[in-house]
Design a protein around this motif. Sequence first.
Motif, PDB file in Angstrom:
ATOM      1  N   PRO A 179      47.214  36.758  31.626  1.00  8.30           N
ATOM      2  CA  PRO A 179      48.323  36.917  31.517  1.00  8.30           C
ATOM      3  C   PRO A 179      48.899  35.197  31.376  1.00  8.30           C
ATOM      4  O   PRO A 179      47.818  34.137  31.617  1.00  8.30           O
ATOM      5  N   PRO A 180      49.929  35.094  31.048  1.00  8.68           N
ATOM      6  CA  PRO A 180      50.403  33.543  30.475  1.00  8.68           C
ATOM      7  C   PRO A 180      50.296  32.403  31.936  1.00  8.68           C
ATOM      8  O   PRO A 180      50.164  31.462  31.456  1.00  8.68           O
ATOM      9  N   SER A 181      50.442  33.104  33.010  1.00  6.24           N
ATOM     10  CA  SER A 181      50.014  32.226  34.137  1.00  6.24           C
ATOM     11  C   SER A 181      48.859  31.954  34.182  1.00  6.24           C
ATOM     12  O   SER A 181      48.626  30.963  34.921  1.00  6.24           O
ATOM     13  N   GLY A 182      47.584  32.510  33.689  1.00  2.00           N
ATOM     14  CA  GLY A 182      46.385  32.030  33.578  1.00  2.00           C
ATOM     15  C   GLY A 182      45.832  32.449  34.806  1.00  2.00           C
ATOM     16  O   GLY A 182      44.677  31.872  35.262  1.00  2.00           O
ATOM     17  N   THR A 183      46.507  33.265  35.618  1.00  2.00           N
ATOM     18  CA  THR A 183      45.941  33.826  36.744  1.00  2.00           C
ATOM     19  C   THR A 183      44.673  34.540  36.714  1.00  2.00           C
ATOM     20  O   THR A 183      44.380  35.501  35.674  1.00  2.00           O
ATOM     21  N   LEU A 184      43.674  34.510  37.403  1.00  2.00           N
ATOM     22  CA  LEU A 184      42.267  35.199  37.586  1.00  2.00           C
ATOM     23  C   LEU A 184      42.502  36.483  38.474  1.00  2.00           C
ATOM     24  O   LEU A 184      43.098  36.048  39.605  1.00  2.00           O
ATOM     25  N   MET A 185      42.155  37.559  37.938  1.00  2.00           N
ATOM     26  CA  MET A 185      42.110  38.379  39.164  1.00  2.00           C
ATOM     27  C   MET A 185      40.871  38.477  39.982  1.00  2.00           C
ATOM     28  O   MET A 185      39.872  38.878  39.494  1.00  2.00           O
ATOM     29  N   THR A 186      40.856  38.118  41.251  1.00  2.00           N
ATOM     30  CA  THR A 186      39.897  37.787  42.032  1.00  2.00           C
ATOM     31  C   THR A 186      40.035  38.633  43.397  1.00  2.00           C
ATOM     32  O   THR A 186      41.061  38.538  43.760  1.00  2.00           O
ATOM     33  N   ASN A 187      38.818  39.331  43.818  1.00  5.26           N
ATOM     34  CA  ASN A 187      39.060  39.988  44.891  1.00  5.26           C
ATOM     35  C   ASN A 187      38.829  38.986  46.320  1.00  5.26           C
ATOM     36  O   ASN A 187      38.487  38.035  46.139  1.00  5.26           O
ATOM     37  N   ASP A 188      39.458  39.711  47.289  1.00  6.34           N
ATOM     38  CA  ASP A 188      39.141  38.950  48.533  1.00  6.34           C
ATOM     39  C   ASP A 188      37.699  39.141  49.033  1.00  6.34           C
ATOM     40  O   ASP A 188      37.106  40.316  48.458  1.00  6.34           O
ATOM     41  N   ILE A 189      37.034  38.280  49.590  1.00  4.10           N
ATOM     42  CA  ILE A 189      35.623  38.099  50.040  1.00  4.10           C
ATOM     43  C   ILE A 189      35.385  38.125  51.379  1.00  4.10           C
ATOM     44  O   ILE A 189      36.312  37.566  52.228  1.00  4.10           O
ATOM     45  N   ASN A 190      34.014  38.252  51.829  1.00  2.21           N
ATOM     46  CA  ASN A 190      33.630  38.252  53.194  1.00  2.21           C
ATOM     47  C   ASN A 190      33.360  36.718  53.293  1.00  2.21           C
ATOM     48  O   ASN A 190      31.851  36.499  52.803  1.00  2.21           O
TER      49      ASN A 190
END
Length: 992
Positions: free
Chosen positions: A681-692
């Motif tokens: 997206p234009p925001s440059g956001t990466l779709m990243t999961n929550d991790i343990n």
Amino acid sequence: MLVELKKLIEANPLFRDKLSFPSFKSSRLRTLINQSLNWQHQLCKNPRPNPDIKTLFTDHSCNPTSNGARPPPPTNNPLVGPIPKAGQFPPIGAHGPFQPVVSPSPGAIAGWMSSNSPSLPHPSMAAGPPGFVQPSSAVGFLKHPRTPTGMTGMDYQSADSDHLMKRIRTGQSDEVSFAGVAHTPNVYSQDDLTKTVVRTLNQGSNVMSMDFHPQQQTILLVGTNVGDISLWEVGSRERLAHKPFKVWDISAASMPLQNALLNDAAISVNRCVWGPDGLMLGVAFSKHIVHLYTYNPTGELRQHLEIDAHVGGVNDIAFAHPNKQLCIVTCGDDKMIKVWDVVAGRKQYTFEGHEAPVYSVCPHHKESIQFIFSTAIDGKIKAWLYDYLGSRVDYDAPGNWCTMMAYSADGTRLFSCGTSKEGESHLVEWNESEGAIKRTYSGFRKRSLGVVQFDTTRNRFLAAGDEFQIKFWDMDNMNMLTTVDADGGLPASPRLRFNKEGSLLAVTTSDNGIKILANSDGVRLLRMLEGRAMDKNRCPSEPISSKPLTINALGPASNVSAAIAPTLERPDRGPPAVSISSLGTIDGSRLVDVKPRVAEDVDKIKSWRIPDISDPSQIKALRLPDSIAASKVVRLIYTNSGLSLLALASNAVHKLWKWQRTERNPSGKATANVAPQLWQPPSGTLMTNDINESKPTEESAACIALSKNDSYVMSASGGKVSLFNMMTFKVMTMFMSPPPAATFLAFHPQDNNIIAIGMEDSSVQIYNVRVDEVKTKLKGHQNRITGLAFSPTLNALVSSGADAQLCMWSIDKWEKLKSRFIQAPAGRQSPLVGETKVQFHNDQTHLLVVHESQISVYDSKLECSRSWSPKDALPAPISSAIYSCDGLLVYAGFCDGAIGVFDAETLRFRCRIGPSAYIPTYAVSNTAHPLVIAPHPSEPNQIALGMSDGAVHVVEPSDAELKWGGTPSQDNGPLPSNSSNPPLTGQPSEPR
């Protein structure tokens, strides 16, 4: 409002006795207002989509900011529901499309149609009248509310909603004219017409309906006037299956149906049709009943659903996809149209408004708008959206009697064909934008001896049965091209049907048979099939009698009567050939279906040489561009549209590739021919999961699930489960804090708000995301869950685990039905351990089970019916395996980088794709292997590979090969198999 307006006029002394207030339909004032608003917008100098017209008596003008710009979707989209509290999950039953919002094209659908799954906000109109969708070249019929010659006026009220529907402006001139889609004049030769008789089939009873399989171009479905259906392979003239009519469950039959069958058990097929993917077929009968069968590509039919659909005859049946859910649309003598889901047979919609029995239905869609045309035997044509707001149009069909409608293959041109009670036939093309007849085709007999049937093909030709022959027209020319008598023997008004490619034409004969006509392409197709007559995958079928069967619908045959009363209302739906009147037990043994069988001794014959693909020139392969740090791909999935590919890496980061529409890729679908864009997206956001934080991501189990309309992705990588918006990559909510961590996710097939979540502690949690609570926990495994698969047909969920165990659960009461440990192959230590994955075949009864030691097929009783273990050309452990989208192939990945392609039915090895064929020579690692395989949702020969080195490859056969492996030659011997289990019997079975 009309009543108040009438009172005001009548109360005014200036108008008294000078004006008479006409009788209005309830929707007329709304129609007048909408006409005015649409006319204003048509004359607008700067028209924009979705105008917000706030005045009625002065012309408006769109401007970029206040009157034409499409507002961005609000945070609280009313179709998604309010964002819940933290830890809660918004219902996702009706959310927007995955693709970015764009302005509709000039050819977009409009008119009376409103999207049945609106995904964008629509501004409200001042003063409150509901909005109106302005027509385009689609089926609106309403650009100018003109009444065609000889046709009544039409009420085209808009949907009664609170928002202004989309308006599309499609043309502008001094007097606004709306031309339909421009069609290039057809250029044809006589070889394009199906004129040569190449086959004759003896059905044995009067053929009432026919339909060719949408993929297997030579498989013909036939329904007759004694209620039976048959499947013919027209190339070999072999009848693959034959099903006489019987009531499957008399205890569930309604009393009107039972009484109808008691009074006269004779029953006829009114219509039989294939589903769009060819995995299901529907049959409409002359009394109440609809039958749905599932179809196995080898020719086997299985009973799926019996629906008591209408009171009286079911006159037509068609498949449709409202809200992306496969349904059937039926119509009947009770003057109703009904829509049913094909999974459980539940009624979704009922449309009432016709004043005579409904003769035919024609579901269609334009872009995202789904609708249905219907015709009744009084000649009325109506159109319906999937809502409860009534018919949007009311036309008179030419001839005012039995009429059918059909679109051209590309869905852009609408035709109808019908016959009047006086025998005058009319074949016409409709100008959808004007709501008028565009072209009337000439050449019919003045007094047709029955209702003329027609079909369209290749976006070029029309064919109709009349005067004991077949008549052909070019779509762009009203004059008849030619006639064909098919060497004689045709009835006065023969029925006919083209196959999908238009290379074969089936036409009924007067002696209860069928003739197959072909053009030059059809002749070549049949010759090619003749060359494969010694197919090693199937032994010859047993001979079958073509004599008409006299079978009581409810029991043994008795009191056969030849007295048949003609049906005057629908002469083309001829009466059944027999009349049987006695009740008894259902006797399913009167006719044994002839099913193709796998020869038992095939495996004993010497093995043949497997095609090995090792050179890049032998296939099309593309390594997808990637600018994000590489980490091994642990999950990979195509979007349901086939336009994008989504990967989840072991570092918890998602990557999304989108293909664009270009000249080289006009469909915009995923392909190895064109490189896609790594999209953000234009925001440059990466779709990243929550991790343990306490556990390395490389060691955490990862899982992913995509909503049916590609709007949302649910994902986890050892931490909380996250719900992402696929358009913005933003996290909408998170839930399920570990421990235990989620290891597998699967949406419930009927309810997107119910999710099965496999857990690290070996349980399966059934979670209701709408209310943020666990509905139940399923316990039966001894190690973490590694696979989940739903089967709506079996009404079951199958889970698999790292304990190499399968468990089947009822999805009604969430009770365990059975469990089974998978069998260890010869030479392997038992019991097995390790990840086990499961996937249901398209038939929803056979289950693909994948373990590093084997790929196996299990039936609905969890009995293993076929298995394959690594050996010979593919000796390495199996890393992943999955069905192709059409269910005909199995793709398996191996830890040495090879890919194996197998026949799904028999698990026979078709070909091997070596890593050197798809991994570029410049690749950093030469030891990479596929961890996961994803099948394209509509291209059965395309797969994507998620690799251990983080790369993603898209692989297809070369343009020369078109498909993987192919059929082995006679000299090469039969395909080998090392199965120790019997072949799939195909017999129906249920969980115990």
